[in-house]
Design a protein around this motif. Sequence first.
Motif, short mmCIF file in Angstrom:
data_model
loop_
_atom_site.label_atom_id
_atom_site.label_comp_id
_atom_site.label_asym_id
_atom_site.label_seq_id
_atom_site.Cartn_x
_atom_site.Cartn_y
_atom_site.Cartn_z
N GLY A 70 -37.09 15.13 1.76
CA GLY A 70 -37.20 16.59 1.81
C GLY A 70 -36.62 17.21 3.07
N TRP A 71 -36.11 16.39 3.98
CA TRP A 71 -35.54 16.88 5.23
C TRP A 71 -34.12 16.33 5.39
CZ3 TRP A 71 -38.40 19.57 9.19
CH2 TRP A 71 -39.72 19.87 8.82
N THR A 72 -33.21 17.15 5.89
CA THR A 72 -31.85 16.70 6.20
C THR A 72 -31.85 16.17 7.62
OG1 THR A 72 -30.86 18.32 4.72
CG2 THR A 72 -29.45 17.44 6.46
N LEU A 73 -31.27 14.99 7.78
CA LEU A 73 -31.21 14.33 9.07
C LEU A 73 -29.78 14.40 9.59
CD1 LEU A 73 -32.41 12.47 11.26
CD2 LEU A 73 -31.97 10.56 9.72
N SER A 74 -29.61 14.79 10.84
CA SER A 74 -28.28 14.78 11.45
C SER A 74 -28.38 14.28 12.88
CB SER A 74 -27.65 16.17 11.41
OG SER A 74 -28.39 17.08 12.20
N THR A 75 -27.27 13.73 13.37
CA THR A 75 -27.20 13.27 14.76
C THR A 75 -25.92 13.81 15.38
OG1 THR A 75 -26.09 11.21 14.16
CG2 THR A 75 -28.50 11.14 14.32
N GLN A 76 -25.96 13.97 16.68
CA GLN A 76 -24.78 14.32 17.46
C GLN A 76 -24.57 13.20 18.46
OE1 GLN A 76 -25.27 18.17 19.27
NE2 GLN A 76 -25.97 19.08 17.38
N SER A 77 -23.38 12.64 18.48
CA SER A 77 -23.06 11.56 19.41
C SER A 77 -22.12 12.06 20.49
CB SER A 77 -22.43 10.39 18.66
OG SER A 77 -23.35 9.84 17.76
N GLY A 78 -22.06 11.31 21.58
CA GLY A 78 -21.16 11.67 22.67
C GLY A 78 -21.03 10.54 23.65
#
Length: 127
Positions: A70-78
Amino acid sequence: MNKYTFAFFLLLLTTLTQAHVVLLDPAAAAGSSYRAALRVGHGCGAEATTALQVQIPEGFNAAQPMPKPGWTLSTQSGPLAQPYSLHGKTYAEGVKVITWTANGSNNALPSAYYDEFVFRGNTPKRP
């Protein structure tokens, strides 16, 4: 045993308010695997929690979030300030931000309930 105390920066997005969040185990052994469970105890007033964002501190490596139905998961890498090696491979980039966002109001976390958001990674070798 040397302990590493965590100072994850949490940004909780609700409809104009912020929820109450605690890190269930705020300390772990240096140079070890760590499972971070963030407990959202309640929202503010009657507002539901619609998103949770975590900024990963430098030195906490190989961060992997756990999906939530029920939740969208996202990540930001760097790029990392200090590359690290894991299983014979050197990494110069890593996860910097993890965000869970409710898939509509039906999946938001009502203020009257609690839930946990989980990710794991490795603590720095030195506390």
